[in-house]
Design a protein around this motif. Structure first.
Motif, short mmCIF file in Angstrom:
data_model
loop_
_atom_site.label_atom_id
_atom_site.label_comp_id
_atom_site.label_asym_id
_atom_site.label_seq_id
_atom_site.Cartn_x
_atom_site.Cartn_y
_atom_site.Cartn_z
N ARG A 199 0.82 -1.22 0.00
CA ARG A 199 0.00 0.00 0.00
C ARG A 199 0.85 1.26 0.00
NH1 ARG A 199 -5.76 0.43 2.40
NH2 ARG A 199 -6.26 2.60 1.91
N ASP A 200 2.02 1.21 0.63
CA ASP A 200 2.85 2.42 0.70
C ASP A 200 3.47 2.79 -0.64
OD1 ASP A 200 4.58 0.33 0.47
OD2 ASP A 200 5.64 0.71 2.36
N HIS A 201 3.34 1.91 -1.65
CA HIS A 201 3.86 2.24 -2.97
C HIS A 201 3.02 3.30 -3.66
CE1 HIS A 201 6.10 -1.88 -3.47
NE2 HIS A 201 6.64 -1.08 -2.56
N TRP A 202 1.76 3.49 -3.20
CA TRP A 202 0.87 4.41 -3.90
C TRP A 202 1.33 5.86 -3.78
CZ3 TRP A 202 -2.11 2.87 -7.49
CH2 TRP A 202 -2.70 1.58 -7.45
N ALA A 203 1.93 6.21 -2.69
CA ALA A 203 2.38 7.60 -2.54
C ALA A 203 3.47 7.93 -3.56
CB ALA A 203 2.90 7.82 -1.11
N THR A 204 4.42 7.02 -3.73
CA THR A 204 5.50 7.22 -4.71
C THR A 204 4.93 7.22 -6.13
OG1 THR A 204 7.04 6.10 -3.23
CG2 THR A 204 7.70 6.35 -5.54
N LYS A 263 -7.93 -5.44 0.19
CA LYS A 263 -8.14 -4.08 0.71
C LYS A 263 -6.81 -3.35 0.92
CE LYS A 263 -12.59 -4.76 3.05
NZ LYS A 263 -13.29 -4.75 4.37
N GLN A 264 -5.78 -4.07 1.34
CA GLN A 264 -4.47 -3.46 1.57
C GLN A 264 -3.80 -3.03 0.27
OE1 GLN A 264 -3.07 -2.57 4.47
NE2 GLN A 264 -4.95 -3.29 5.48
N LEU A 265 -4.15 -3.68 -0.84
CA LEU A 265 -3.53 -3.35 -2.12
C LEU A 265 -4.20 -2.19 -2.84
CD1 LEU A 265 -2.83 -6.92 -3.57
CD2 LEU A 265 -1.16 -5.29 -2.70
N LEU A 266 -5.45 -1.88 -2.52
CA LEU A 266 -6.18 -0.83 -3.21
C LEU A 266 -5.62 0.55 -2.88
CD1 LEU A 266 -9.88 -2.03 -2.77
CD2 LEU A 266 -8.38 -2.34 -4.74
N PRO A 267 -5.74 1.49 -3.82
CA PRO A 267 -5.28 2.85 -3.52
C PRO A 267 -6.14 3.47 -2.41
CG PRO A 267 -6.49 2.79 -5.59
CD PRO A 267 -6.29 1.38 -5.18
N PRO A 268 -5.58 4.42 -1.67
CA PRO A 268 -6.33 5.02 -0.56
C PRO A 268 -7.62 5.69 -1.04
CG PRO A 268 -4.00 5.59 -0.43
CD PRO A 268 -4.20 4.94 -1.77
N VAL A 269 -8.60 5.75 -0.16
CA VAL A 269 -9.89 6.33 -0.49
C VAL A 269 -9.75 7.81 -0.82
CG1 VAL A 269 -12.22 6.78 0.38
CG2 VAL A 269 -11.06 4.67 1.00
N GLU A 270 -8.82 8.48 -0.15
CA GLU A 270 -8.67 9.91 -0.38
C GLU A 270 -8.15 10.25 -1.78
OE1 GLU A 270 -5.24 8.41 2.26
OE2 GLU A 270 -7.43 8.24 2.16
N TYR A 271 -7.71 9.24 -2.50
CA TYR A 271 -7.27 9.47 -3.88
C TYR A 271 -8.46 9.61 -4.84
CZ TYR A 271 -2.36 8.49 -2.83
OH TYR A 271 -1.08 8.55 -2.34
#
Length: 508
Positions: free
Chosen positions: A371-376, A406-414
Motif C-alpha cells: 500500500r505504501d507504494h501508492w504515494a510514490t 483491501k491493503q492493495l487498493l489505492p487510498p480512499v482519499e485518492y
C-alpha cells in the motif's frame, strides 16, 4: 371424470392443448369465441371445455411413463390416431403380462346361475301360448289333428285295459298321483318365485348403480360450478395469477432472462397502471414495460470521472479485458493520458499481458505490491489523466483474501472508483453470491461483459435490481477498442426486447 377449460388464440392451438393434457380420447363439451378482440391483427381467443374419464386419463399417463423425455415430445406432436394406437398397445401388453384368472366368479355363484337358468327355461316351457284355434296343450306343445273315430277307438281300448288291471293296485297308484300333484305344483310356484326374486334383485342392483352414477355426476357438476369461470389453464404465468391477455408479454420477459420476482413486479405494475382494455394489445403493453424499465435502469453519467479506476471481480468475468478496452478507448478516442497498474502478482502471465498492451499503447506501466507504494506512484504519475488498476481475480471466500485485497487498493482519499465486472453468461444465483462477497469493498458500478455471446440479457436488470448500482459500460465483443461501449438505458432496452435483431430480420 375430469373437466378442464383451455383458452388459446386459435381452435387448433386449443385442441392441441386438450390432446396434450387429457389425451386423444378427450370429449369436447363446449367451445366458444371470446367476443372481445385483441392484438394488432385483431385475432380472437377460443375457449374450449373438455372432459375425460379417470380411467382413460390414467391409461394415457401410464403409457407416457414408458417414454423418455425426447419420445414424449414426439408423442405429444403425433396425430390422435397414432396416440390412441400407442396407448392401446402399451395397455394391452401390460394386461397380457399379468397372470390370467380362470374365472372371476365363485363356484357357488356359477352353480346358482346355472340352476336359475334351468328354472327359467322350465318356466318358459310351462307357459301356455294359446292360439285362436285352441290346438295347444298345457305344456305349450301343439296337438296334432286326428279323426274322431280314431279317438273313440283309443278310448275303448283304454277302458278295456283299465278293467283288466288289478283292483288293489289302482287305489295305490291314484294315491301316489294325487300326492305328487301338489309337489309338482308347489315346485313350479317356488321356481317362479325364485326367478321373480332374482329378476327383482338384478333390477335393484342396476338401479342402485345408476343412482350412484347420477349422484357422482351431480357432485362433479356442483364442483365445476364452484370454479371461477374466468379461470384459464396452461397459459404462461397462469400459476402466478397473470391474466391470459398479459401472458405473451410475461413469457417474453422470462425468455429474455429477467427472473421470476422481477417479472412479477413488472406485470403487477402493468395491471395497476395500464387500462384493462389495452391488455389485449401486446405492442402497447411492451411499450409501457419499456418505459417502466427506462425509469428504473441506472447508468453512470460520466464513466471516466476520477483519476483512479480499479477493476475488481472473480476470475473469467472479463476484468482484464475490460481494462484494456477502456484504456484503448481513452487513448485512441478520448485522447487521454493513461497509465496501467497491476496488483496481481500471483497469477502467471497477468502482469506480462498488461505490460505488453501498455507497450502497444505507449503508456506507463507499474506493479504495486504494498500500500505504501501508492504515494510514490502518485508523484511519478502526476501528469497522467487516468490510472487504470487491475486487481487480482479472487473468490474472496476467506477473510484473509479480502484483507489482502483491501491493503492493495489505492487510498480512499485518492478519489478511487471501483468497477465490478460481471459476465452476462453467469446464472443469477452465481453472480449474486460472488458480488455479495465484493460488496464490502464498496464498488460504485458494474461493467457487464460478453454481451455478444448470450441471447439472454435479463441479468443486467436483475443485477441492478439486486444491488442498486448503476451500469458503467458494456463489453460487446473481442475487438479493441471498438467493442467497448459506455452503458445507456436505450441499449439495455434494445437488448431486452431484441429490437435491433428484429429490425435486421425484417430487413433481411
Amino acid at each position: 371424470m375430469q373437466v378442464r377449460k383451455f383458452e388459446a388464440r386459435t381452435m387448433k392451438d386449443a385442441l392441441e392443448m386438450v390432446k396434450h393434457e387429457l389425451g386423444p380420447d378427450a370429449v369436447i363439451l363446449a367451445a366458444k369465441d371470446n367476443s372481445k378482440r385483441f392484438g394488432i391483427s385483431g385475432g380472437t381467443s377460443v375457449e374450449v371445455t373438455a372432459a375425460v374419464s379417470e380411467g382413460t386419463l390414467r391409461k394415457k399417463q401410464f403409457a407416457e411413463q414408458k417414454l423418455n423425455q425426447r419420445d414424449r415430445e414426439v408423442f405429444s406432436r403425433s396425430p390422435v390416431r397414432s396416440q390412441r394406437d400407442f396407448i392401446d398397445r402399451v395397455v394391452n401388453k401390460h394386461v397380457s403380462e399379468q397372470p390370467r384368472q380362470v374365472t372371476q366368479m365363485r363356484y357357488a355363484d356359477i352353480l346358482e346361475d346355472e340352476q336359475r337358468q334351468l328354472q327359467q327355461r322350465e318356466l318358459q316351457d310351462r307357459q301356455v301360448r294359446p292360439e285362436p284355434s285352441g290346438h295347444y296343450g298345457q305344456m305349450g306343445r301343439k296337438i296334432p289333428r286326428v279323426n274322431i273315430e280314431e279317438v273313440e277307438e283309443l278310448q275303448r281300448q283304454a277302458a278295456w285295459n283299465a278293467v283288466q288291471a288289478k283292483a288293489q293296485s289302482r287305489p295305490a297308484q291314484l294315491a301316489e298321483v294325487s300326492k305328487a300333484a301338489p309337489q309338482i305344483e308347489n315346485s313350479s310356484e317356488d321356481a317362479e318365485q325364485m326367478a321373480l326374486q332374482a329378476k327383482n334383485k338384478a333390477q335393484s342392483e342396476e338401479l342402485s348403480a345408476l343412482k350412484q352414477e347420477i349422484a357422482g355426476l351431480k357432485e362433479l357438476i356442483s364442483e365445476f360450478k364452484k370454479m371461477p369461470q374466468s379461470f384459464v389453464a396452461l397459459h404462461p404465468g397462469a400459476n402466478e395469477g397473470i391474466p391470459y391477455d398479459l401472458s405473451a408479454v410475461y413469457e417474453d420477459l422470462r425468455n429474455t432472462g429477467i427472473n421470476r420476482q422481477n417479472t412479477l413486479n413488472i406485470m403487477n405494475a402493468v395491471q395497476e397502471n395500464l387500462p384493462k382494455e389495452q391488455w389485449k394489445k401486446p405492442s402497447l403493453v411492451k411499450a409501457w414495460v419499456a418505459k417502466y424499465l427506462m425509469e428504473r435502469i441506472q447508468v453512470v453519467n460520466d464513466p471516466y470521472q476520477g483519476k483512479y479506476h480499479v477493476f475488481v471481480g472473480p476470475e473469467s468475468q472479463g476484468k482484464t479485458t475490460s481494462l484494456i478496452k477502456m484504456a484503448s478507448h481513452l487513448v485512441l478516442k478520448e485522447k487521454k493520458r493513461v497509465a496501467i497498474v497491476s496488483l496481481d502478482t500471483k497469477k502467471a502471465g497477468a502482469k506480462e499481458q498488461l505490460k505488453t498492451f501498455a507497450q502497444i499503447l505507449n503508456v506507463p506501466f507499474a506493479v504495486v505490491r504494498r500500500r505504501d507504494h501508492w504515494a510514490t506512484l502518485d508523484q511519478k504519475l502526476a501528469g497522467v489523466d487516468v490510472i487504470l488498476i487491475d486487481a487480482p481475480g479472487l473468490a474472496l471466500k476467506t477473510t484473509s483474501e479480502l484483507d489482502t485485497l483491501k491493503q492493495l487498493l489505492p487510498p480512499v482519499e485518492y478519489g478511487r472508483r471501483i468497477h465490478y465486472t460481471q459476465s452476462v453468461l453467469s446464472r443469477d444465483d452465481q453472480a449474486f453470491e460472488a458480488a455479495r462477497r465484493y460488496q464490502s469493498l464498496g464498488f460504485h458500478d458494474v461493467i457487464i461483459t460478453n454481451l455478444d455471446e448470450s441471447v439472454q440479457h435479463g441479468l443486467i436488470y436483475n443485477f441492478q435490481s439486486e444491488f442498486g448500482v448503476p451500469l458503467h459500460s458494456f463489453g460487446v465483443g473481442s475487438r479493441i477498442p471498438e467493442d467497448f461501449e459506455p452503458a445507456s438505458k436505450e441499449r439495455v432496452i434494445d437488448l431486452l426486447f431484441r429490437l435491433t435483431q428484429v429490425r435486421k430480420e425484417k430487413l433481411g
